[in-house]
Design a protein around this motif. Structure first.
Motif, mmCIF file in Angstrom:
data_model
loop_
_atom_site.group_PDB
_atom_site.id
_atom_site.type_symbol
_atom_site.label_atom_id
_atom_site.label_comp_id
_atom_site.label_asym_id
_atom_site.label_seq_id
_atom_site.Cartn_x
_atom_site.Cartn_y
_atom_site.Cartn_z
ATOM 1 N N ALA A 4 0.837 -1.196 0.000
ATOM 2 C CA ALA A 4 0.000 0.000 0.000
ATOM 3 C C ALA A 4 0.875 1.251 0.000
ATOM 4 N N ILE A 5 0.566 2.195 -0.889
ATOM 5 C CA ILE A 5 1.218 3.495 -0.918
ATOM 6 C C ILE A 5 0.235 4.504 -0.353
ATOM 7 N N ALA A 6 0.702 5.343 0.571
ATOM 8 C CA ALA A 6 -0.182 6.302 1.233
ATOM 9 C C ALA A 6 0.364 7.718 1.082
ATOM 10 N N VAL A 7 -0.548 8.691 1.136
ATOM 11 C CA VAL A 7 -0.197 10.103 0.996
ATOM 12 C C VAL A 7 -0.892 10.905 2.090
ATOM 13 N N THR A 8 -0.510 12.174 2.216
ATOM 14 C CA THR A 8 -1.100 13.042 3.234
ATOM 15 C C THR A 8 -2.086 14.039 2.645
ATOM 16 N N SER A 9 -2.279 13.992 1.335
ATOM 17 C CA SER A 9 -3.218 14.897 0.671
ATOM 18 C C SER A 9 -3.728 14.232 -0.594
ATOM 19 N N ALA A 10 -5.027 14.351 -0.846
ATOM 20 C CA ALA A 10 -5.629 13.683 -2.004
ATOM 21 C C ALA A 10 -5.068 14.200 -3.322
ATOM 22 N N ASP A 11 -4.602 15.466 -3.360
ATOM 23 C CA ASP A 11 -4.093 16.001 -4.620
ATOM 24 C C ASP A 11 -2.673 15.519 -4.934
ATOM 25 N N LEU A 12 -2.112 14.672 -4.076
ATOM 26 C CA LEU A 12 -0.831 14.027 -4.387
ATOM 27 C C LEU A 12 -1.041 12.700 -5.113
ATOM 28 N N VAL A 13 -2.290 12.352 -5.371
ATOM 29 C CA VAL A 13 -2.607 11.115 -6.085
ATOM 30 C C VAL A 13 -2.936 11.474 -7.534
ATOM 31 N N LEU A 14 -1.944 11.366 -8.407
ATOM 32 C CA LEU A 14 -2.130 11.691 -9.817
ATOM 33 C C LEU A 14 -2.934 10.602 -10.508
ATOM 34 N N PRO A 15 -3.576 10.939 -11.629
ATOM 35 C CA PRO A 15 -4.303 9.916 -12.385
ATOM 36 C C PRO A 15 -3.367 8.772 -12.761
ATOM 37 N N PRO A 16 -3.845 7.527 -12.745
ATOM 38 C CA PRO A 16 -2.984 6.382 -13.078
ATOM 39 C C PRO A 16 -2.535 6.427 -14.531
ATOM 40 N N THR A 17 -1.388 5.828 -14.785
ATOM 41 C CA THR A 17 -0.873 5.782 -16.153
ATOM 42 C C THR A 17 -1.531 4.682 -16.975
ATOM 43 N N ASP A 18 -2.096 3.697 -16.300
ATOM 44 C CA ASP A 18 -2.797 2.610 -16.980
ATOM 45 C C ASP A 18 -3.790 2.010 -15.994
ATOM 46 N N HIS A 19 -4.562 1.041 -16.458
ATOM 47 C CA HIS A 19 -5.605 0.467 -15.609
ATOM 48 C C HIS A 19 -5.048 -0.428 -14.510
ATOM 49 N N GLN A 20 -3.746 -0.748 -14.554
ATOM 50 C CA GLN A 20 -3.142 -1.598 -13.533
ATOM 51 C C GLN A 20 -2.589 -0.814 -12.349
ATOM 52 N N THR A 21 -2.273 0.465 -12.556
ATOM 53 C CA THR A 21 -1.673 1.261 -11.490
ATOM 54 C C THR A 21 -2.676 1.486 -10.364
ATOM 55 N N PRO A 22 -2.380 1.023 -9.153
ATOM 56 C CA PRO A 22 -3.327 1.195 -8.039
ATOM 57 C C PRO A 22 -3.355 2.637 -7.547
ATOM 58 N N THR A 23 -4.385 2.974 -6.821
ATOM 59 C CA THR A 23 -4.460 4.304 -6.224
ATOM 60 C C THR A 23 -3.655 4.329 -4.929
ATOM 61 N N ALA A 24 -3.710 5.427 -4.203
ATOM 62 C CA ALA A 24 -2.996 5.550 -2.931
ATOM 63 C C ALA A 24 -3.984 5.821 -1.811
ATOM 64 N N ALA A 25 -3.653 5.377 -0.612
ATOM 65 C CA ALA A 25 -4.487 5.621 0.557
ATOM 66 C C ALA A 25 -4.207 7.025 1.097
ATOM 67 N N LEU A 26 -5.181 7.587 1.797
ATOM 68 C CA LEU A 26 -5.049 8.935 2.342
ATOM 69 C C LEU A 26 -4.937 8.881 3.864
ATOM 70 N N LEU A 27 -3.848 9.421 4.400
ATOM 71 C CA LEU A 27 -3.635 9.534 5.842
ATOM 72 C C LEU A 27 -3.890 10.994 6.215
ATOM 73 N N GLN A 28 -5.056 11.274 6.737
ATOM 74 C CA GLN A 28 -5.507 12.645 6.918
ATOM 75 C C GLN A 28 -4.900 13.320 8.150
ATOM 76 N N ALA A 29 -4.990 14.630 8.158
ATOM 77 C CA ALA A 29 -4.458 15.435 9.258
ATOM 78 C C ALA A 29 -5.316 15.251 10.510
ATOM 79 N N PRO A 30 -4.745 15.497 11.696
ATOM 80 C CA PRO A 30 -5.488 15.286 12.943
ATOM 81 C C PRO A 30 -6.705 16.184 13.113
ATOM 82 N N ASP A 31 -6.741 17.344 12.436
ATOM 83 C CA ASP A 31 -7.915 18.204 12.551
ATOM 84 C C ASP A 31 -9.046 17.759 11.639
#
Length: 292
Positions: A4-31
């Motif tokens: 699993a690849i995770a990010v801290t902001s949804a806009d760091l998840v670029l569109p996949p290059t193909d149908h096999q590239t998985p998305t990334a999980a979002l680890l949100q801020a404490p607020d």
């Protein structure tokens, strides 16, 4: 299941290059998300994927970064890698997508995590700015600071792989010597300099425009900017770059790695050895077949 690849902001998840590239999980801020909900989310990721690699910009808030370390500490898990990147946000987003691509290849989680340092050297990340008075992540001379007060001044800045700053019209940014594609994200600045000047000079193979990451104005010190990043788009080239580096075993946590530092526990390789990629990886030779 892929790591699993995770990010801290949804806009760091670029569109996949193909149908096999998985998305990334979002680890949100404490607020945004309570701690117990965040623990539950990352626990599910670990259960489903085995390992989690979280990649985030160095500019995120202290509270958000502290939350990431809290999650790893509470779970007492050595299967969570926290990778802080000095790349600008758009560059981080590119690197996140490359790790997403590699996560479905036959690489262990440790190799994917430690590949982030290797691949970052091949990302040319910069911006066009109307002012550098608040830019503190790239060296700026007093002369450039003075010029930024002149009405109409614009500056081309390269933050990675080597810092460079020019006044538009008086120089050129040093570009990659290998085939790339270019991402452009516009802030509150109107200019065609990147697509009309930088892209042809760098001989990029394609240009794509995307929304500006929310963290970009803070990273660059101004909202009046246009961010860009040139990168290796071909998964076969990324695969060959990573697979050409000798794999080692971390002497601290025992996980597999490449390079000189473990992506999970950050321990240096003992003895430290610098590896090089095989000749011809970035030339126009035949592509390497991706293994599944």
């Amino acid at each position: 299941m892929p790591t699993a690849i995770a990010v801290t902001s949804a806009d760091l998840v670029l569109p996949p290059t193909d149908h096999q590239t998985p998305t990334a999980a979002l680890l949100q801020a404490p607020d945004v998300q309570p701690l117990d909900a965040a623990i539950a989310d990352i626990s599910v990721l670990l259960e489903q994927h085995g390992y989690v690699i979280a990649l985030y910009p160095a500019s995120i808030s202290v509270a958000h970064e502290r939350r990431l370390h809290t999650l790893r500490s509470v779970l007492e898990s050595d299967r969570i890698a926290l990778l802080k990147s000095d790349l600008p946000p758009l560059g981080v987003a590119v690197l996140v997508r490359q790790l997403r691509q590699l996560s479905i290849c036959d690489f262990s989680a440790g190799v994917v995590a430690s590949a982030a340092r290797l691949l970052s050297h091949y990302i040319y990340a910069g911006a066009l700015l109307n002012s550098v008075t608040k830019l503190d992540r790239v060296p700026v001379s007093l002369k450039s600071h003075a010029k930024s007060w002149v009405p109409g001044s614009q500056f081309g800045v390269l933050a990675n792989p080597a810092p460079q700053l020019i006044r538009v019209g008086t120089g050129e940014l040093t570009g990659p010597q290998f085939s790339t594609q270019l991402l452009v994200a516009k802030g509150q600045l109107q200019s065609e300099w990147i697509t009309s000047t930088v892209a042809p000079a760098w001989q990029v193979q394609g240009v794509q425009e995307l929304p500006l990451p929310a963290e970009s104005p803070r990273w660059w010190g101004t909202a009046r900017m246009i961010e860009f990043a040139a990168y290796l788009p071909d998964i076969s080239v990324l695969y060959q770059l990573v697979s050409s580096v000798r794999r080692e075993v971390c002497t601290w946590c025992g996980i597999e790695l490449i390079g000189d530092r473990c992506g999970f526990c950050s321990a240096p390789l003992v003895p430290a050895e610098n590896q090089t990629h095989t000749p011809g990886v970035l030339n126009q030779g035949a592509p390497v077949r991706q293994r599944s």
